[in-house]
Design a protein around this motif. Structure first.
Motif, PDB file in Angstrom:
ATOM      1  N   LEU A 128       0.753  -1.230   0.030  1.00  0.00           N
ATOM      2  CA  LEU A 128       0.026   0.108   0.107  1.00  0.00           C
ATOM      3  C   LEU A 128       0.933   1.383  -0.109  1.00  0.00           C
ATOM      4  CD1 LEU A 128      -2.507  -0.785   2.814  1.00  0.00           C
ATOM      5  CD2 LEU A 128      -2.827  -1.116   0.226  1.00  0.00           C
ATOM      6  N   VAL A 129       0.396   2.280  -0.663  1.00  0.00           N
ATOM      7  CA  VAL A 129       1.193   3.556  -0.835  1.00  0.00           C
ATOM      8  C   VAL A 129      -0.121   4.378  -0.324  1.00  0.00           C
ATOM      9  CG1 VAL A 129       2.411   5.255  -2.040  1.00  0.00           C
ATOM     10  CG2 VAL A 129       3.220   2.730  -2.476  1.00  0.00           C
ATOM     11  N   GLN A 130       0.217   5.065   0.877  1.00  0.00           N
ATOM     12  CA  GLN A 130      -0.783   5.940   1.044  1.00  0.00           C
ATOM     13  C   GLN A 130      -2.199   5.505   1.329  1.00  0.00           C
ATOM     14  OE1 GLN A 130      -0.312   9.664  -1.166  1.00  0.00           O
ATOM     15  NE2 GLN A 130       1.722  10.223  -0.217  1.00  0.00           N
ATOM     16  N   GLY A 131      -2.137   4.256   1.793  1.00  0.00           N
ATOM     17  CA  GLY A 131      -3.244   3.398   1.853  1.00  0.00           C
ATOM     18  C   GLY A 131      -3.919   2.925   0.635  1.00  0.00           C
ATOM     19  N   ILE A 132      -3.117   2.783  -0.612  1.00  0.00           N
ATOM     20  CA  ILE A 132      -4.050   2.453  -1.718  1.00  0.00           C
ATOM     21  C   ILE A 132      -3.089   1.561  -2.251  1.00  0.00           C
ATOM     22  CG2 ILE A 132      -4.256   3.254  -4.179  1.00  0.00           C
ATOM     23  CD1 ILE A 132      -4.773   6.085  -3.046  1.00  0.00           C
ATOM     24  N   PRO A 133      -3.598   0.337  -2.635  1.00  0.00           N
ATOM     25  CA  PRO A 133      -2.931  -0.712  -3.183  1.00  0.00           C
ATOM     26  C   PRO A 133      -2.065  -0.344  -4.339  1.00  0.00           C
ATOM     27  CG  PRO A 133      -5.041  -1.585  -2.784  1.00  0.00           C
ATOM     28  CD  PRO A 133      -5.055   0.089  -2.708  1.00  0.00           C
ATOM     29  N   VAL A 134      -0.886  -0.904  -4.759  1.00  0.00           N
ATOM     30  CA  VAL A 134      -0.268  -0.576  -5.855  1.00  0.00           C
ATOM     31  C   VAL A 134       0.466  -1.916  -6.423  1.00  0.00           C
ATOM     32  CG1 VAL A 134       0.525   1.622  -4.943  1.00  0.00           C
ATOM     33  CG2 VAL A 134       2.089  -0.158  -4.447  1.00  0.00           C
ATOM     34  N   VAL A 135       0.998  -1.678  -7.695  1.00  0.00           N
ATOM     35  CA  VAL A 135       1.649  -2.936  -8.274  1.00  0.00           C
ATOM     36  C   VAL A 135       3.058  -2.770  -7.752  1.00  0.00           C
ATOM     37  CG1 VAL A 135       2.715  -3.565 -10.458  1.00  0.00           C
ATOM     38  CG2 VAL A 135       0.353  -2.772 -10.489  1.00  0.00           C
ATOM     39  N   ALA A 136       3.507  -3.957  -7.259  1.00  0.00           N
ATOM     40  CA  ALA A 136       4.800  -4.226  -6.576  1.00  0.00           C
ATOM     41  C   ALA A 136       5.236  -5.556  -7.020  1.00  0.00           C
ATOM     42  CB  ALA A 136       4.588  -4.105  -5.050  1.00  0.00           C
ATOM     43  N   ARG A 137       6.757  -5.838  -6.938  1.00  0.00           N
ATOM     44  CA  ARG A 137       7.353  -6.920  -7.248  1.00  0.00           C
ATOM     45  C   ARG A 137       8.486  -7.020  -6.446  1.00  0.00           C
ATOM     46  NH1 ARG A 137       3.298  -7.026  -9.875  1.00  0.00           N
ATOM     47  NH2 ARG A 137       3.013  -7.758 -12.110  1.00  0.00           N
ATOM     48  N   GLU A 138       8.861  -8.404  -5.810  1.00  0.00           N
ATOM     49  CA  GLU A 138      10.131  -8.252  -5.120  1.00  0.00           C
ATOM     50  C   GLU A 138      10.884  -9.311  -5.770  1.00  0.00           C
ATOM     51  OE1 GLU A 138      12.169  -8.025  -1.004  1.00  0.00           O
ATOM     52  OE2 GLU A 138      10.519  -6.875  -1.978  1.00  0.00           O
ATOM     53  N   ILE A 139      12.269  -8.976  -6.133  1.00  0.00           N
ATOM     54  CA  ILE A 139      13.040  -9.791  -7.076  1.00  0.00           C
ATOM     55  C   ILE A 139      14.289 -10.183  -6.472  1.00  0.00           C
ATOM     56  CG2 ILE A 139      14.395  -9.591  -9.415  1.00  0.00           C
ATOM     57  CD1 ILE A 139      12.728  -7.302 -10.126  1.00  0.00           C
ATOM     58  N   ASP A 140      14.503 -11.355  -6.280  1.00  0.00           N
ATOM     59  CA  ASP A 140      15.862 -11.995  -5.846  1.00  0.00           C
ATOM     60  C   ASP A 140      16.710 -12.361  -6.919  1.00  0.00           C
ATOM     61  OD1 ASP A 140      15.121 -11.673  -2.847  1.00  0.00           O
ATOM     62  OD2 ASP A 140      13.825 -13.451  -3.181  1.00  0.00           O
ATOM     63  N   PHE A 141      18.017 -11.966  -6.689  1.00  0.00           N
ATOM     64  CA  PHE A 141      18.918 -12.454  -7.972  1.00  0.00           C
ATOM     65  C   PHE A 141      20.212 -12.496  -7.470  1.00  0.00           C
ATOM     66  CE2 PHE A 141      18.602  -7.834  -7.908  1.00  0.00           C
ATOM     67  CZ  PHE A 141      19.890  -7.419  -7.956  1.00  0.00           C
ATOM     68  N   VAL A 142      21.045 -13.255  -8.185  1.00  0.00           N
ATOM     69  CA  VAL A 142      22.610 -13.435  -7.781  1.00  0.00           C
ATOM     70  C   VAL A 142      23.340 -12.621  -8.845  1.00  0.00           C
ATOM     71  CG1 VAL A 142      24.345 -15.063  -7.443  1.00  0.00           C
ATOM     72  CG2 VAL A 142      22.176 -15.783  -6.907  1.00  0.00           C
ATOM     73  N   CYS A 143      24.313 -11.814  -7.794  1.00  0.00           N
ATOM     74  CA  CYS A 143      25.136 -10.919  -8.793  1.00  0.00           C
ATOM     75  C   CYS A 143      26.592 -10.987  -7.811  1.00  0.00           C
ATOM     76  CB  CYS A 143      24.796  -9.252  -8.586  1.00  0.00           C
ATOM     77  SG  CYS A 143      25.961  -8.392  -9.530  1.00  0.00           S
ATOM     78  N   VAL A 144      27.523 -11.160  -8.824  1.00  0.00           N
ATOM     79  CA  VAL A 144      28.823 -11.524  -8.026  1.00  0.00           C
ATOM     80  C   VAL A 144      29.017 -12.360  -6.943  1.00  0.00           C
ATOM     81  CG1 VAL A 144      31.060 -10.033  -7.526  1.00  0.00           C
ATOM     82  CG2 VAL A 144      29.336  -8.909  -8.613  1.00  0.00           C
ATOM     83  N   GLU A 145      28.251 -13.445  -7.197  1.00  0.00           N
ATOM     84  CA  GLU A 145      28.140 -14.475  -6.107  1.00  0.00           C
ATOM     85  C   GLU A 145      27.424 -14.213  -4.881  1.00  0.00           C
ATOM     86  OE1 GLU A 145      31.715 -16.630  -5.766  1.00  0.00           O
ATOM     87  OE2 GLU A 145      32.415 -16.703  -7.871  1.00  0.00           O
ATOM     88  N   MET A 146      26.695 -13.021  -4.978  1.00  0.00           N
ATOM     89  CA  MET A 146      25.877 -12.850  -3.654  1.00  0.00           C
ATOM     90  C   MET A 146      24.305 -12.626  -3.910  1.00  0.00           C
ATOM     91  SD  MET A 146      28.315  -9.750  -1.816  1.00  0.00           S
ATOM     92  CE  MET A 146      28.133  -8.623  -3.218  1.00  0.00           C
ATOM     93  N   VAL A 147      23.686 -12.935  -3.348  1.00  0.00           N
ATOM     94  CA  VAL A 147      22.123 -12.673  -3.441  1.00  0.00           C
ATOM     95  C   VAL A 147      21.797 -11.353  -3.305  1.00  0.00           C
ATOM     96  CG1 VAL A 147      20.023 -13.468  -2.806  1.00  0.00           C
ATOM     97  CG2 VAL A 147      21.837 -15.299  -2.821  1.00  0.00           C
ATOM     98  N   SER A 148      21.109 -10.736  -4.087  1.00  0.00           N
ATOM     99  CA  SER A 148      20.461  -9.346  -4.093  1.00  0.00           C
ATOM    100  C   SER A 148      19.080  -9.374  -4.066  1.00  0.00           C
ATOM    101  CB  SER A 148      21.281  -8.498  -4.731  1.00  0.00           C
ATOM    102  OG  SER A 148      22.573  -8.261  -4.582  1.00  0.00           O
ATOM    103  N   THR A 149      18.383  -8.279  -3.485  1.00  0.00           N
ATOM    104  CA  THR A 149      17.002  -8.055  -3.780  1.00  0.00           C
ATOM    105  C   THR A 149      16.779  -6.687  -4.206  1.00  0.00           C
ATOM    106  OG1 THR A 149      16.517  -9.558  -1.649  1.00  0.00           O
ATOM    107  CG2 THR A 149      14.979  -8.034  -2.431  1.00  0.00           C
ATOM    108  N   ALA A 150      15.696  -6.614  -5.161  1.00  0.00           N
ATOM    109  CA  ALA A 150      15.338  -5.554  -5.608  1.00  0.00           C
ATOM    110  C   ALA A 150      13.688  -5.411  -5.212  1.00  0.00           C
ATOM    111  CB  ALA A 150      15.490  -5.456  -7.210  1.00  0.00           C
TER     112      ALA A 150
END
Length: 192
Positions: A128-150
């Protein structure tokens, strides 16, 4: 914006040409007062005691952690403001003129991540942004042998479409996620 770990998806601009490797600053208004967020009950959370600085410009305002670097870039089609932590984390806001389909923007960003990283996992959290549902994604990926999240959040303002992306290597994300969510919560977009 320079990413210390070399990880960053640089082609997530919904058919516009920009990246996070900015080499120049533009003028923007910094209010140098300190703001403490007391809405959290965990005293070990860095965001509780982290001093913040106000950004105001381009019809938007938000608070970000003191010591993080802000850079902005604008062209006729979009404005992008990026806040970089001293380590790998960054938070960025892209504002596109007019209302674009948030799902199409999310797919464009995901396509760029898939082209850059061979193994990604995507979730669709309820946000929710300011109480309103929004489009959202959580992305997990590997970069330089480390797991990152966006994390991606896409929503409409009165006259624009906003894309928020925040990203970090997972160990840093554990420390700064709440701070980056606080930046998003503090975001206000004024009519242009």
């Amino acid at each position: 914006m320079k990413h210390h770990d070399g990880c960053g998806c640089h082609d997530h601009d919904h058919d516009h040409d920009h990246d996070h490797d900015h080499d120049h600053d533009h003028d923007h208004d910094h209010d140098s007062h300190h703001h403490h967020d007391h809405d959290h009950s965990d005293p070990t959370n860095e965001s509780v005691t982290q001093n913040t600085v106000s950004y105001a410009g381009n019809g938007i305002r938000f608070f970000y952690p003191e010591g993080w670097e802000v850079q902005e870039e604008s062209n006729d089609e979009q404005t992008m403001i990026t806040v970089q932590s001293p380590a790998t984390a960054y938070w960025s806001l892209s504002l596109f003129e007019g209302h674009h389909d948030p799902e199409e923007i999310a797919e464009s960003v995901l396509r760029a991540y898939r082209e850059t990283y061979s193994d990604i996992e995507v979730q669709e959290p309820d946000v929710l942004v300011q109480g309103i549902p929004v489009v959202a994604r959580e992305i997990d990926f590997v970069c330089v042998e480390m797991v990152s999240t966006a994390s991606l959040i896409i929503f409409h303002t009165e006259k624009q479409t906003a894309l928020v992306i925040f990203q970090a290597e997972d160990r840093e994300m554990e420390r700064v996620r709440e701070m980056m969510e606080d930046i998003t919560r503090s975001l206000s977009c004024d009519p242009a």
